[in-house]
Design an enzyme around this catalytic site. Structure first.
Site, short mmCIF file in Angstrom:
data_model
loop_
_atom_site.label_atom_id
_atom_site.label_comp_id
_atom_site.label_asym_id
_atom_site.label_seq_id
_atom_site.Cartn_x
_atom_site.Cartn_y
_atom_site.Cartn_z
N HIS A 1 -1.00 4.50 7.10
CA HIS A 1 -0.43 5.04 6.00
C HIS A 1 -0.01 6.35 6.25
O HIS A 1 -0.71 6.95 7.11
CB HIS A 1 -1.24 4.81 4.82
N SER B 1 0.68 -1.24 -0.17
CA SER B 1 0.23 0.05 0.03
C SER B 1 0.63 1.25 -0.23
O SER B 1 0.42 2.27 -0.38
CB SER B 1 -0.97 0.18 1.20
N ASP C 1 -4.17 7.19 8.42
CA ASP C 1 -5.37 6.37 8.77
C ASP C 1 -4.82 5.35 9.76
O ASP C 1 -5.70 4.34 10.04
CB ASP C 1 -5.96 5.61 7.68
#
Ligand SMILES: *[C@@H]1O[C@H](CO)[C@@H](O)[C@H](O)[C@H]1NC(C)=O
Ligand SMILES: *[C@@H]1O[C@H](CO)[C@@H](O)[C@H](O)[C@H]1NC(C)=O
Ligand SMILES: *[C@@H]1O[C@H](CO)[C@@H](O)[C@H](O)[C@H]1NC(C)=O
Length: 386
Positions: A354, A43, A351
């Site tokens: 990240h 991610s 979040d």
């Protein structure tokens, strides 16, 4: 054959060109011209892969830059977006995204939750992506072969697929490994048990770099793994003893394993340089940049570097069951409870897992000039071996 004036001009121009070329080689190397980027990762660099296959990242992801969710787990752009931009290339389309994609300048094989080693759990069970690095390589290999077949059809295909020669002059970027460490912790393994399998993870990483080299890849830009012990999703889920918290509030045992992984990665890179004599491999110490951002964040306009911008409750404004954008059903209505903060640009953490766009821009600015690289060459010189 008639000897005309234009040939003389061509010869003259060629000579000027050659002199220039020789001069520039003597005086200074000219920046690399990467026609494309092929990215592999999790991610930290997913620009839409997981979203295309397993459902879009929900709002407010994308709010600060794109104005809507854009396949990234971030309020805006990722480090890979800034890297592409600085090389004069468009943002990378995810390989798995079949809609409106244009792969002329590269493709992104990263998906959120990806690991280097294939996992023995499903995405549903553990949250780790089935698209591990070996699968990303299969996809890349298929893309390499079939893009050239499809390109020959001409028309629009010629305008959305890279040229064959671009594969060997492209930049191959990697940011993967973090989830190989956390997947062990989340299976209740001890720090020592996780350390014990790191050599296997690095071995598989070595294999993939070699596989890409074998099909023509030459220029590699490898990010090491970040201080995962400073991220709420790890700190919240696996509490450590008070004595294991460092002075910035991060969980030291997890950061020590990340650094152990990075030392191993550095050795793997040294081995790869021996094994792949025509490769230029840049190792980028993203760990140090991220750690300094968290420890010195206040000096750079970031408040509370460990607390999320977008989350709900607890010490870190993070709840694993109610992630960023999470809603609860109250009195017949869906109410947004994990809402974003007023100003994401003052936060490091988006979040709980990240980084924010502002943090990503900071990281990009620190690494682009080569000051955190081994060898210390800037991004636009990453095609040179020495
Ligand atoms: C998954 O299981 C196989 C077979 O037992 C094992 O070799 C492999 O290391 C396991 N993978 C992980 C990530 O634990
Ligand atoms: C894809 O991108 C390339 C390079 O930016 C551009 O030249 C081409 O026209 C684009 N193709 C389509 C179909 O938009
Ligand atoms: C890990 O340990 C916790 C607490 O003992 C337990 O609830 C959980 O099911 C365990 N997870 C796994 C994957 O074994």
């Amino acid at each position: 054959m008639a000897f005309d004036g234009s040939s003389i001009i061509v010869v003259a121009i060629s000579c000027v060109f050659l002199v220039n070329l020789t001069l520039s080689l003597v005086l200074a190397k000219s920046p690399c011209q990467f026609p494309a980027i092929f990215n592999f990762g999790d991610s930290n660099s997913d620009t839409g892969g997981l979203s295309a296959a397993f459902g879009q990242a929900p709002p407010p992801n994308g709010m600060s830059y794109f104005g809507h969710p854009a396949g990234r787990y971030c309020d805006g752009r990722l480090v890979i977006d800034f890297l592409a931009e600085s090389l004069g290339l468009p943002y990378l389309s995810a390989f798995l995204d079949s809609l409106g994609t244009n792969f002329t300048h590269g493709a992104n094989f990263a998906t959120a939750g990806s690991t280097i080693r294939p996992q023995n759990t499903t995405l549903h069970q553990s949250g780790f992506s089935p698209i591990s690095l070996n699968v990303q390589f299969y996809e890349f290999h298929d893309f390499h072969v079939r893009s050239q077949i499809v390109r020959k059809r001409g028309g629009v295909y010629e305008t959305i697929l890279p040229k064959e020669e671009d594969f060997s002059s492209a930049l191959y970027t990697f940011d993967i490994g973090q989830n190989d460490l956390t997947s062990g912790y989340f299976l209740n393994m001890s720090v020592d048990e996780v350390k014990a399998y790191v050599p296997d993870v690095l071995n598989q990483f070595h294999t993939i770099i070699k596989d890409i080299y074998d099909v023509g890849g030459r220029y590699f830009w490898l990010h090491n793994t970040g201080p995962v012990g400073c991220l709420p999703y790890v700190m919240e889920r696996i509490p450590v003893l008070a004595g294991q918290i460092d002075r910035y509030g991060c969980a030291s045992p997890f950061n020590e394993v990340a650094q152990f992984f990075n030392q191993g990665l550095k050795k793997t890179v040294q081995q790869l340089r021996k094994d792949l004599p025509h490769a230029a491999i840049t190792y980028v110490d993203v760990y140090s940049v991220k750690y300094s951002l968290i420890s010195q964040g206040r000096n750079h306009g970031f408040n509370q570097p460990l607390r999320t911008c977008c989350g709900h409750g607890g010490k870190y404004n993070y709840n694993k069951n109610l992630g960023c954008g999470g809603k609860v059903h109250k009195q017949g209505k869906d109410v947004l409870v994990a809402a974003p903060c007023q100003d994401p640009s003052t936060h490091v953490n988006w979040d709980g897992v990240h980084f924010t766009e502002a943090a990503n821009r900071y990281i990009f600015k620190r690494i682009v000039d080569g000051s955190f690289s081994d060898p210390p060459r800037p991004l636009n010189m990453a095609c040179y071996r020495n």
